[in-house]
Write a protein that holds these residues in place. Structure first.
Motif, short mmCIF file in Angstrom:
data_model
loop_
_atom_site.label_atom_id
_atom_site.label_comp_id
_atom_site.label_asym_id
_atom_site.label_seq_id
_atom_site.Cartn_x
_atom_site.Cartn_y
_atom_site.Cartn_z
N LYS A 1 0.82 -1.21 0.00
CA LYS A 1 0.00 0.00 0.00
C LYS A 1 0.86 1.26 0.00
CE LYS A 1 -4.01 -2.01 2.33
NZ LYS A 1 -4.87 -1.96 3.54
N LEU A 2 1.91 1.25 0.82
CA LEU A 2 2.79 2.41 0.86
C LEU A 2 3.50 2.62 -0.47
CD1 LEU A 2 4.36 1.94 4.41
CD2 LEU A 2 2.66 3.64 3.73
N LEU A 3 3.92 1.52 -1.13
CA LEU A 3 4.59 1.64 -2.42
C LEU A 3 3.64 2.18 -3.48
CD1 LEU A 3 7.07 1.11 -4.16
CD2 LEU A 3 6.25 -1.24 -4.51
N GLU A 4 2.40 1.71 -3.45
CA GLU A 4 1.40 2.19 -4.41
C GLU A 4 1.12 3.68 -4.20
OE1 GLU A 4 -3.23 1.20 -5.74
OE2 GLU A 4 -2.20 0.03 -4.19
N LYS A 5 1.05 4.09 -2.94
CA LYS A 5 0.82 5.49 -2.63
C LYS A 5 2.00 6.35 -3.10
CE LYS A 5 -0.24 8.57 1.23
NZ LYS A 5 -0.46 8.65 2.70
N TRP A 6 3.21 5.86 -2.87
CA TRP A 6 4.40 6.61 -3.28
C TRP A 6 4.47 6.75 -4.79
CZ3 TRP A 6 8.68 5.21 -6.22
CH2 TRP A 6 9.74 6.12 -6.22
N GLU A 7 4.17 5.67 -5.54
CA GLU A 7 4.19 5.73 -7.00
C GLU A 7 3.14 6.70 -7.52
OE1 GLU A 7 3.65 1.74 -8.20
OE2 GLU A 7 5.77 1.17 -7.96
N SER A 8 1.96 6.71 -6.88
CA SER A 8 0.91 7.63 -7.30
C SER A 8 1.33 9.08 -7.09
CB SER A 8 -0.37 7.33 -6.52
OG SER A 8 -1.38 8.25 -6.85
N GLU A 9 1.94 9.35 -5.94
CA GLU A 9 2.39 10.72 -5.67
C GLU A 9 3.54 11.11 -6.60
OE1 GLU A 9 3.41 10.78 -1.59
OE2 GLU A 9 1.33 10.82 -0.87
N ALA A 10 4.44 10.16 -6.90
CA ALA A 10 5.55 10.46 -7.80
C ALA A 10 5.04 10.75 -9.21
CB ALA A 10 6.53 9.28 -7.82
N GLU A 11 4.06 9.97 -9.67
CA GLU A 11 3.49 10.20 -11.00
C GLU A 11 2.80 11.55 -11.07
OE1 GLU A 11 0.34 8.03 -14.08
OE2 GLU A 11 0.82 7.15 -12.13
N GLY A 12 2.10 11.92 -10.00
CA GLY A 12 1.46 13.23 -9.97
C GLY A 12 2.48 14.36 -9.99
#
Length: 224
Positions: A169-180
């Protein structure tokens, strides 16, 4: 409304009966200890479990307490001659006390043998019985230890799965924020490029005419 007294009876369930026995036994031991301390009384308590296991408490010597009881019983008998029923009951009490003392001595001897003490008088058969009993105890202990290890391994595996899920979950959240963040940077670059392409060129020349139209000199003014 008057409620009747609850009738006590044997607990049918073996597990519940054992739990109740343990709780009541501990409570009785505690009360005996408190009575001996608070009131400076000589207390001797003997309990045998349904399986014959001995539990005892004495704030002095159990043997001395039993001897004192016997002397008191004899003195009481001399001062107040008992009836036939009392004699029979007293005889049974003495027999029970002697039987209990004999069982206590046997248990003490067995306990010392299990601890590896007083083995000099043991025969080969007795030593083999002690060895066999110890081997059975060790097997039970090892089996229980394996069960404990397996329970701990299950708990650790469950904790590992929870940590892996949380990590995902933390990795998915980090990737989403990085993409944004990347999209915001691209958007800023596009806006900058658009602003530069739409602004007037710094090299545009503007003519300024001064004087009559026929004689006016041509002057160039550069706008920087």
């Amino acid at each position: 409304m008057v409620r009747g007294k609850t009738q006590m009876r044997l607990i049918e369930n073996a597990t519940s009966r054992q739990v109740t026995f343990s709780k009541r036994r501990n409570g009785l031991m505690k009360k005996a200890f408190e009575l001996s301390v608070l009131c400076d009384a000589e207390v001797g308590l003997i309990i045998f479990s349904p399986r014959g296991k001995l539990y005892e408490f004495a704030n002095s010597s159990m043997q001395a307490t039993l001897e004192r009881y016997r002397k008191h019983a004899k003195t009481k008998e001399a001062l107040d001659p008992p009836s036939v029923n009392d004699i029979q009951l007293e005889h049974l009490n003495h027999e029970e006390a002697a039987t209990l003392m004999k069982k206590i001595e046997q248990l003490e001897v067995s306990k010392r043998k299990m601890l590896g003490e007083d083995l000099g008088s043991c025969s080969i058969d007795e030593l083999q019985q002690v060895e066999l009993q110890l081997e059975k105890s060790v097997c039970k202990i090892r089996a229980r230890k394996v069960e404990v290890f397996e329970e701990q391994i299950k708990q650790l595996k469950h904790k590992e799965k929870l940590l892996e899920a949380e990590n995902a979950k933390l990795l998915e959240k980090w990737e989403s924020e990085a993409e944004g963040g990347v999209k915001e940077v691209e958007r800023g670059e596009n806006l900058t490029n658009y602003a530069e392409s739409s602004s007037p060129s710094s090299e545009v020349e503007t003519e300024l005419f001064i004087g009559p139209p026929e004689t006016r000199p041509r002057t160039f003014l550069s706008l920087n």
